[in-house]
Write a protein that holds these residues in place. Structure first.
Motif, PDB file in Angstrom:
ATOM      1  N   LEU A  74       0.711  -1.180   0.054  1.00 57.51           N
ATOM      2  CA  LEU A  74      -0.133   0.071   0.105  1.00 57.51           C
ATOM      3  C   LEU A  74       0.927   1.149  -0.037  1.00 57.51           C
ATOM      4  O   LEU A  74       1.717   1.362   1.039  1.00 57.51           O
ATOM      5  N   ILE A  75       0.506   2.092  -0.989  1.00 58.16           N
ATOM      6  CA  ILE A  75       1.609   3.311  -1.201  1.00 58.16           C
ATOM      7  C   ILE A  75       0.724   4.625  -0.986  1.00 58.16           C
ATOM      8  O   ILE A  75      -0.405   4.868  -1.452  1.00 58.16           O
ATOM      9  N   THR A  76       1.167   5.352   0.095  1.00 57.53           N
ATOM     10  CA  THR A  76       0.372   6.280   0.810  1.00 57.53           C
ATOM     11  C   THR A  76       0.829   7.714   0.419  1.00 57.53           C
ATOM     12  O   THR A  76       0.696   8.642   0.980  1.00 57.53           O
ATOM     13  N   GLY A  77       1.050   7.882  -0.950  1.00 58.96           N
ATOM     14  CA  GLY A  77       1.171   9.290  -1.689  1.00 58.96           C
ATOM     15  C   GLY A  77       2.614   9.697  -1.430  1.00 58.96           C
ATOM     16  O   GLY A  77       3.450   9.398  -0.942  1.00 58.96           O
ATOM     17  N   ASP A  78       2.606  10.880  -2.200  1.00 58.57           N
ATOM     18  CA  ASP A  78       4.012  11.699  -2.549  1.00 58.57           C
ATOM     19  C   ASP A  78       5.011  10.780  -3.022  1.00 58.57           C
ATOM     20  O   ASP A  78       6.161  10.947  -2.605  1.00 58.57           O
ATOM     21  N   SER A  79       4.784   9.968  -3.947  1.00 55.55           N
ATOM     22  CA  SER A  79       5.591   9.196  -4.589  1.00 55.55           C
ATOM     23  C   SER A  79       6.639   9.821  -5.547  1.00 55.55           C
ATOM     24  O   SER A  79       7.849   9.593  -5.611  1.00 55.55           O
ATOM     25  N   VAL A  80       6.162  10.786  -6.513  1.00 51.57           N
ATOM     26  CA  VAL A  80       7.082  11.759  -6.978  1.00 51.57           C
ATOM     27  C   VAL A  80       6.365  12.962  -7.060  1.00 51.57           C
ATOM     28  O   VAL A  80       5.287  13.445  -6.753  1.00 51.57           O
ATOM     29  N   GLU A  81       7.159  14.020  -7.450  1.00 51.62           N
ATOM     30  CA  GLU A  81       6.875  15.570  -7.244  1.00 51.62           C
ATOM     31  C   GLU A  81       6.620  16.041  -8.736  1.00 51.62           C
ATOM     32  O   GLU A  81       5.873  17.315  -8.822  1.00 51.62           O
ATOM     33  N   LYS A  82       7.079  15.448  -9.717  1.00 52.51           N
ATOM     34  CA  LYS A  82       6.851  15.863 -11.315  1.00 52.51           C
ATOM     35  C   LYS A  82       6.518  14.522 -11.968  1.00 52.51           C
ATOM     36  O   LYS A  82       7.101  13.602 -11.751  1.00 52.51           O
ATOM     37  N   THR A  83       6.194  14.884 -13.232  1.00 51.75           N
ATOM     38  CA  THR A  83       5.798  13.987 -14.215  1.00 51.75           C
ATOM     39  C   THR A  83       7.043  13.383 -14.781  1.00 51.75           C
ATOM     40  O   THR A  83       7.052  12.038 -14.895  1.00 51.75           O
ATOM     41  N   ASP A  84       8.092  14.098 -14.950  1.00 53.03           N
ATOM     42  CA  ASP A  84       9.146  13.430 -15.433  1.00 53.03           C
ATOM     43  C   ASP A  84       9.829  12.487 -14.473  1.00 53.03           C
ATOM     44  O   ASP A  84      11.024  11.892 -14.725  1.00 53.03           O
ATOM     45  N   LYS A  85       9.495  12.506 -13.235  1.00 46.17           N
ATOM     46  CA  LYS A  85       9.968  11.476 -12.033  1.00 46.17           C
ATOM     47  C   LYS A  85       9.467  10.028 -12.403  1.00 46.17           C
ATOM     48  O   LYS A  85       9.900   9.246 -11.824  1.00 46.17           O
ATOM     49  N   ILE A  86       8.457  10.004 -13.012  1.00 43.47           N
ATOM     50  CA  ILE A  86       7.605   8.790 -12.889  1.00 43.47           C
ATOM     51  C   ILE A  86       8.629   7.595 -13.503  1.00 43.47           C
ATOM     52  O   ILE A  86       8.319   6.447 -12.778  1.00 43.47           O
ATOM     53  N   PRO A  87       9.421   7.726 -14.548  1.00 40.94           N
ATOM     54  CA  PRO A  87      10.292   6.497 -14.757  1.00 40.94           C
ATOM     55  C   PRO A  87      10.861   5.923 -13.847  1.00 40.94           C
ATOM     56  O   PRO A  87      11.281   4.980 -13.546  1.00 40.94           O
ATOM     57  N   LEU A  88      11.463   6.890 -12.951  1.00 44.32           N
ATOM     58  CA  LEU A  88      12.374   6.533 -11.797  1.00 44.32           C
ATOM     59  C   LEU A  88      11.490   5.735 -10.696  1.00 44.32           C
ATOM     60  O   LEU A  88      11.956   4.630 -10.254  1.00 44.32           O
ATOM     61  N   LEU A  89      10.464   6.128 -10.434  1.00 43.02           N
ATOM     62  CA  LEU A  89       9.327   5.439  -9.660  1.00 43.02           C
ATOM     63  C   LEU A  89       9.151   3.971 -10.395  1.00 43.02           C
ATOM     64  O   LEU A  89       8.924   2.996  -9.603  1.00 43.02           O
ATOM     65  N   ASN A  90       9.048   4.023 -11.679  1.00 42.85           N
ATOM     66  CA  ASN A  90       8.769   2.800 -12.392  1.00 42.85           C
ATOM     67  C   ASN A  90       9.830   1.902 -12.250  1.00 42.85           C
ATOM     68  O   ASN A  90       9.778   0.573 -12.060  1.00 42.85           O
ATOM     69  N   SER A  91      11.093   2.436 -12.426  1.00 42.73           N
ATOM     70  CA  SER A  91      12.263   1.721 -12.216  1.00 42.73           C
ATOM     71  C   SER A  91      12.431   0.789 -10.811  1.00 42.73           C
ATOM     72  O   SER A  91      12.864  -0.298 -10.730  1.00 42.73           O
ATOM     73  N   PHE A  92      12.021   1.472  -9.686  1.00 46.45           N
ATOM     74  CA  PHE A  92      11.709   1.040  -8.618  1.00 46.45           C
ATOM     75  C   PHE A  92      10.801  -0.386  -8.492  1.00 46.45           C
ATOM     76  O   PHE A  92      11.141  -1.215  -7.815  1.00 46.45           O
ATOM     77  N   LEU A  93       9.686   0.154  -8.765  1.00 45.03           N
ATOM     78  CA  LEU A  93       8.337  -0.962  -8.807  1.00 45.03           C
ATOM     79  C   LEU A  93       8.912  -2.055  -9.571  1.00 45.03           C
ATOM     80  O   LEU A  93       8.480  -3.143  -9.287  1.00 45.03           O
ATOM     81  N   GLN A  94       9.756  -1.774 -10.574  1.00 48.79           N
ATOM     82  CA  GLN A  94      10.112  -3.161 -11.368  1.00 48.79           C
ATOM     83  C   GLN A  94      10.987  -4.001 -10.647  1.00 48.79           C
ATOM     84  O   GLN A  94      10.990  -5.331 -11.109  1.00 48.79           O
ATOM     85  N   LEU A  95      11.449  -3.528  -9.690  1.00 45.50           N
ATOM     86  CA  LEU A  95      12.471  -4.403  -8.769  1.00 45.50           C
ATOM     87  C   LEU A  95      11.484  -5.370  -7.791  1.00 45.50           C
ATOM     88  O   LEU A  95      12.201  -6.296  -7.411  1.00 45.50           O
TER      89      LEU A  95
END
Length: 269
Positions: free
Chosen positions: A80-101
């Protein structure tokens, strides 16, 4: 051998203290993650939850990889992920790289926080990325999932201060389960949920937002973000619904932590 004067000894001691302080606020409390486990289960077949909060992704670091590795080892029933994962749209790929792990087979749910709204993060892109990682983004929505033959209702509320938090909309057409969990980024929203829940039994509210104060002195957080209310960190069980406020993983505004070590939360329900 050169004699060390009292003045030099005090100076060296002061420099060492300052050095240790800087190591603590700039490195230890940010990157050595506190992994906190709680068992609030009342059933024989326990469900294991991992809460990730306030990632504030700006770079995929080694400690993120360590978190993913430990999650895969624990094999929780849901993340369960409770918000403020990224602050800008261009940071979404970084979050994706983490979740892919993280093992894609583990179901995941997420809500948005105030920084995602303030940063005008593209909701469609964020939702799509989450979906590819077996994660549902809930914005004033709910979903019921079967875990270990137990129906678990998960309610995700929009952000309280920057979004459009609407608990009544979030529970519309709710399929009640044996266990009900609410995800709401700002802990102050619990006070409204408490008034609006009616006969709905909520087993747990999970929040973040405060970073545990981020900088505290003797357990006191002199500055807390709007939307914190009287809440800082940890458990609030003086009345229902009980709530856990995570100190989160990332930082905002100032890249430091003091007396508020970054954490991952593991809960058996």
């Amino acid at each position: 051998m050169q004699k060390i004067t009292r003045r030099k000894l005090i100076k060296r001691g002061l420099l060492a203290t300052i050095g240790m302080f800087l190591i603590d606020v700039l490195w230890f409390e940010k990157y050595v993650i506190d992994w906190n486990f709680f068992d609030i289960s009342k059933k024989k077949d326990k469900l294991k939850i991992i809460q990730l909060s306030d990632l504030h992704f700006d770079e995929l670091r080694s400690f993120h990889k360590s978190i993913a590795k430990k999650i895969n080892k624990i094999k929780p029933d849901v993340i369960l992920i409770t918000g403020d994962s990224v602050e800008k749209t261009d940071k979404i790929p970084l979050l994706n790289s983490f979740l892919q792990l993280i093992d894609v087979a583990i179901p995941k749910y997420a809500v948005m926080g105030n920084w995602e709204y303030k940063g005008r993060v593209a909701i469609d892109k964020l939702s799509s990325m989450y979906s590819k990682n077996n994660c549902k983004l809930l914005i004033n929505e709910n979903d019921t999932i079967n875990l270990k033959n137990r129906e678990v209702a998960i309610i995700g509320v929009g952000d309280y201060i920057s979004g459009t938090a609407d608990f009544e909309k979030a529970v519309k057409n709710l399929k009640k389960g044996e266990t009900t969990i609410v995800l709401s980024h700002c802990p102050q929203h619990r006070d409204i949920i408490k008034k609006q829940q009616g006969s709905l039994e909520i087993d747990l509210v999970l929040s973040g937002h405060t970073h545990g104060g981020q900088v505290t002195f003797l357990g006191i957080a002199p500055v807390r973000p709007r939307g914190s209310g009287r809440y800082v960190k940890g458990w609030y069980r003086e009345s229902e619904p009980k709530m856990y406020v995570s100190k989160g993983i990332g930082t905002s505004i100032l890249p430091i932590r003091f007396g508020a070590r970054a954490e991952v939360v593991e809960i058996d329900v």
